[in-house]
Design a protein around this motif. Structure first.
Motif, PDB file in Angstrom:
ATOM      1  N   UNK A 113      26.457  -3.284  94.584  1.00 45.45           N
ATOM      2  CA  UNK A 113      26.620  -1.929  95.092  1.00 45.45           C
ATOM      3  C   UNK A 113      25.532  -1.038  94.499  1.00 45.45           C
ATOM      4  N   UNK A 114      25.191   0.062  95.176  1.00 41.93           N
ATOM      5  CA  UNK A 114      24.244   1.012  94.569  1.00 41.93           C
ATOM      6  C   UNK A 114      24.757   1.460  93.205  1.00 41.93           C
ATOM      7  N   UNK A 115      23.851   1.557  92.252  1.00 39.76           N
ATOM      8  CA  UNK A 115      24.266   1.960  90.916  1.00 39.76           C
ATOM      9  C   UNK A 115      23.425   1.298  89.841  1.00 39.76           C
ATOM     10  N   UNK A 116      23.872   1.369  88.585  1.00 35.66           N
ATOM     11  CA  UNK A 116      23.061   0.912  87.453  1.00 35.66           C
ATOM     12  C   UNK A 116      22.665  -0.563  87.519  1.00 35.66           C
ATOM     13  N   UNK A 117      23.590  -1.464  87.944  1.00 39.22           N
ATOM     14  CA  UNK A 117      23.235  -2.880  87.978  1.00 39.22           C
ATOM     15  C   UNK A 117      22.150  -3.129  89.020  1.00 39.22           C
ATOM     16  N   UNK A 118      22.315  -2.608  90.221  1.00 40.22           N
ATOM     17  CA  UNK A 118      21.287  -2.809  91.244  1.00 40.22           C
ATOM     18  C   UNK A 118      19.954  -2.214  90.781  1.00 40.22           C
ATOM     19  N   UNK A 119      19.992  -1.035  90.167  1.00 38.49           N
ATOM     20  CA  UNK A 119      18.757  -0.422  89.666  1.00 38.49           C
ATOM     21  C   UNK A 119      18.085  -1.330  88.636  1.00 38.49           C
ATOM     22  N   UNK A 120      18.896  -1.908  87.743  1.00 35.83           N
ATOM     23  CA  UNK A 120      18.339  -2.775  86.703  1.00 35.83           C
ATOM     24  C   UNK A 120      17.688  -4.012  87.307  1.00 35.83           C
TER      25      UNK A 120
ATOM     26  N   UNK B  50      12.878   3.544  88.603  1.00 32.52           N
ATOM     27  CA  UNK B  50      11.711   3.943  87.810  1.00 32.52           C
ATOM     28  C   UNK B  50      12.123   4.677  86.543  1.00 32.52           C
ATOM     29  N   UNK B  51      13.238   5.432  86.601  1.00 32.22           N
ATOM     30  CA  UNK B  51      13.665   6.208  85.436  1.00 32.22           C
ATOM     31  C   UNK B  51      13.968   5.321  84.238  1.00 32.22           C
ATOM     32  N   UNK B  52      14.346   4.077  84.480  1.00 31.09           N
ATOM     33  CA  UNK B  52      14.667   3.173  83.383  1.00 31.09           C
ATOM     34  C   UNK B  52      13.473   2.457  82.793  1.00 31.09           C
ATOM     35  N   UNK B  53      12.292   2.708  83.329  1.00 31.18           N
ATOM     36  CA  UNK B  53      11.083   2.070  82.801  1.00 31.18           C
ATOM     37  C   UNK B  53      10.547   2.836  81.598  1.00 31.18           C
ATOM     38  N   UNK B  54       9.748   2.181  80.769  1.00 33.76           N
ATOM     39  CA  UNK B  54       9.021   2.902  79.720  1.00 33.76           C
ATOM     40  C   UNK B  54       8.008   3.859  80.352  1.00 33.76           C
ATOM     41  N   UNK B  55       7.500   4.829  79.597  1.00 32.02           N
ATOM     42  CA  UNK B  55       6.665   5.886  80.192  1.00 32.02           C
ATOM     43  C   UNK B  55       5.375   5.391  80.832  1.00 32.02           C
ATOM     44  N   UNK B  56       4.714   4.400  80.256  1.00 34.27           N
ATOM     45  CA  UNK B  56       3.485   3.913  80.882  1.00 34.27           C
ATOM     46  C   UNK B  56       3.772   3.373  82.275  1.00 34.27           C
ATOM     47  N   UNK B  57       4.825   2.565  82.415  1.00 28.89           N
ATOM     48  CA  UNK B  57       5.183   2.023  83.725  1.00 28.89           C
ATOM     49  C   UNK B  57       5.692   3.105  84.670  1.00 28.89           C
ATOM     50  N   UNK B  58       6.373   4.124  84.115  1.00 35.10           N
ATOM     51  CA  UNK B  58       6.787   5.246  84.963  1.00 35.10           C
ATOM     52  C   UNK B  58       5.565   5.956  85.533  1.00 35.10           C
TER      53      UNK B  58
ATOM     54  N   UNK C   5      16.537  -4.340  90.530  1.00 31.14           N
ATOM     55  CA  UNK C   5      15.342  -3.901  91.258  1.00 31.14           C
ATOM     56  C   UNK C   5      14.187  -3.639  90.297  1.00 31.14           C
ATOM     57  N   UNK C   6      14.519  -3.111  89.121  1.00 34.65           N
ATOM     58  CA  UNK C   6      13.481  -2.753  88.146  1.00 34.65           C
ATOM     59  C   UNK C   6      12.644  -3.961  87.753  1.00 34.65           C
ATOM     60  N   UNK C   7      13.242  -5.143  87.787  1.00 32.91           N
ATOM     61  CA  UNK C   7      12.497  -6.351  87.424  1.00 32.91           C
ATOM     62  C   UNK C   7      11.294  -6.549  88.351  1.00 32.91           C
ATOM     63  N   UNK C   8      11.493  -6.373  89.662  1.00 29.56           N
ATOM     64  CA  UNK C   8      10.384  -6.589  90.608  1.00 29.56           C
ATOM     65  C   UNK C   8       9.398  -5.427  90.580  1.00 29.56           C
ATOM     66  N   UNK C   9       9.901  -4.225  90.337  1.00 29.89           N
ATOM     67  CA  UNK C   9       8.987  -3.101  90.169  1.00 29.89           C
ATOM     68  C   UNK C   9       8.076  -3.340  88.972  1.00 29.89           C
ATOM     69  N   UNK C  10       8.646  -3.795  87.888  1.00 31.49           N
ATOM     70  CA  UNK C  10       7.878  -3.995  86.650  1.00 31.49           C
ATOM     71  C   UNK C  10       6.912  -5.179  86.757  1.00 31.49           C
ATOM     72  N   UNK C  11       7.434  -6.325  87.252  1.00 33.11           N
ATOM     73  CA  UNK C  11       6.663  -7.562  87.174  1.00 33.11           C
ATOM     74  C   UNK C  11       5.755  -7.812  88.362  1.00 33.11           C
TER      75      UNK C  11
END
Length: 513
Positions: A244-251, A298-306, A253-259
């Motif tokens: 569902x939309x929320x923290x787990x999905x964001x976490x 994106x909000x959960x990324x470190x500042x450089x990645x943000x 998704x963040x993997x593919x944004x980061x990597x």
């Protein structure tokens, strides 16, 4: 659940295509397994090899009854051979191996025992990387009941894992067979989301993952940005179908944004590719960031990645290049302040900081808030690092030279602000201090014979950087005190650099300097 008396405990499935001599290390490691031959099998699937690979595998199978070979027409991709291997497997569990990787001698025995102990659908064994990265944080400790919520499972998306065969069959989990990128991700993510229990075995290196020098890299020559990121959207669809939309999905998704996005748009990796190809990558990433990711990703990324995410979302190619040129010079600077030996215990004091060129990476400090100083103009909330201060850390990692095993050492560390007067008022940089303890009686489960190198690993505001520390430890026997503690040898310059240095010395003598 236990294996039947007639079925092997584990089936190792190996796609093979024109493997040549590179397959021999895997074969040797399978023949050395502590699990008896009658309790496991290896199923090699020859994907239409045109060299001697098929004949070599047939010869191997003729000599060893627990090794089987299936020959198929060339598919040109590992997915079909893996599916054929599963269809021919008889084991209670299946492990997917590549033909040029290899196993630790006790890997299959330990993996199977851990699977049975925890009644796991999936077991991830500790990996050692040789020329390629592995998910180090995942292997800090054993994790009998790892989930996508409580462990960084999402960092481990290659297929090199132990899967319960009835679990794969019951959920009809198979590899998509057409040629496509990220086929491992589709398979593993779905398995993670459906698994009732996933366990991580970190106290023994089970699998050695190698990048061959003659292997092609996924670069501008081999990756079509539009096709690649279309395949990435398919993986996101799997995540969205099970969350569902929320923290787990964001976490997740963040993997593919980061990597798969930010990592291609930063530093030397950005600068090392053709400009037109990088522009295509950046534009494809910008579309996905705008269309698929909630603000919390994106909000959960470190500042450089943000910062990189914000520039990509705005299609700011000039800003991405400017930031990449600055970041390409960032390094971790570390020193050993001292070391001491007491029996089998060795203690090392280390200090480290980040620097870009000759200058430290600086923060603007004011009223208890910190913003990272970058060469691009971005909103304060993107640059704010105040909340991440507690996440910064300095680790010390021991790596055994002979086998590639890596172990995080117990550390006590602290972070201090140090003013940078030349950078202006209120400018500081972070200085990290760590005291690491190495007990050679217990390090790596007591398997310590050989040469151990130390590395400092600094995690700070979006960087995780390693640097070699100038100490080498040698143990004459397992669990024994370090026989010698010596400064690490300086790396010998490349031949062309040595010639250039010699020519400079000759020129200086001729000029009387």
């Amino acid at each position: 659940m236990t294996a039947s008396t007639n079925a092997p405990k584990v089936s190792v499935v190996v796609p093979a295509y024109n493997s040549g001599p590179h397959i021999e290390r895997l074969i040797a490691s399978l023949l050395r397994q502590s699990l008896p031959p009658g309790e496991f099998e290896a199923v090699f699937v020859d994907d239409g090899s045109t060299d001697s690979t098929g004949a070599r595998l047939d010869e191997l199978a003729a000599e060893h009854p627990h090794i089987r070979v299936v020959h198929i027409e060339n598919s040109g991709w590992p997915s079909r051979p893996r599916n054929v291997g599963v269809a021919n497997a008889r084991g209670e569990y299946v492990f997917f191996s590549d033909d040029d990787d290899w196993f630790g001698d006790e890997a299959l025995e330990r993996l199977y025992a851990y699977a049975v102990e925890n009644d796991a659908d999936i077991v991830i064994g500790k990996m050692a990387g040789h020329g390629r990265s592995v998910p180090r944080e995942l292997f800090r400790r054993d994790r009998p009941d790892a989930t996508l919520d409580n462990a960084p499972l999402i960092d481990s998306l290659t297929a090199h894992k132990l899967f319960r065969r009835s679990f794969l069959d019951g959920h009809e989990i198979r590899f998509v067979e057409e040629k496509r990128r990220l086929e491992d991700h589709l398979f593993v993510v779905r398995a993670f989301l459906l698994s009732k229990r996933t366990s991580v075995l970190s106290n023994y290196v089970c699998y050695h993952h190698i990048r061959r020098q003659d292997a092609g890299n996924v670069t501008a020559q081999g990756l079509d940005p539009a096709g690649y990121y279309a395949n990435l959207r398919d993986v996101l669809d799997v995540v969205d179908a099970h969350t569902e939309p929320g923290p787990l999905r964001d976490r997740l998704h963040r993997r593919w944004l980061r990597n798969e996005m930010v990592s291609r748009l930063r530093g030397k990796r950005f600068l090392g590719e053709p400009a037109d190809w990088v522009e295509q990558v950046a534009l494809e990433c910008g579309k996905i960031i705008r269309e698929r990711f909630a603000p919390g990703v994106a909000a959960g990324l470190p500042p450089l990645q943000r910062a990189i995410t914000a520039l990509a979302a705005a299609d700011d190619l000039a800003g991405l290049r400017e930031l990449a040129e600055w970041e390409a010079g960032v390094r971790v600077r570390a020193r050993v302040d001292g070391h001491r030996v007491d029996g089998t215990v060795l203690t090392v004091d280390v200090t480290a900081h980040l620097a870009s060129g000759d200058q430290p990476v600086t923060l603007a400090a004011s009223d208890g808030r910190y913003e990272i100083v970058l060469p691009v103009d971005l909103a304060p909330e993107i640059l704010d690092v105040t909340a991440r201060r507690a996440m910064n850390r300095l680790d010390v990692v021991a790596r055994r030279k002979e086998g590639g095993e890596e172990c995080f050492l117990p550390v006590e560390f602290r972070v201090e602000d140090e003013p940078v007067p030349d950078a202006g008022p209120g400018r500081v940089h972070l200085v990290h201090h760590a005291t690491a303890t190495v007990d050679f009686a217990t390090l790596n489960g007591g398997r310590t014979e050989g040469t151990w190198l130390l590395k400092a690993r600094l995690t700070e505001n979006g960087w995780t950087e390693d640097t070699r520390l100038p100490l080498t430890f040698r143990c004459a026997a397992d669990g024994a005190p370090p026989a010698r503690v010596v400064p690490a040898a300086k790396k010998k310059p490349a031949l062309h650099q040595r010639v250039r240095n010699r020519l400079r010395r000759v020129a200086r003598r001729l000029l009387g300097r």
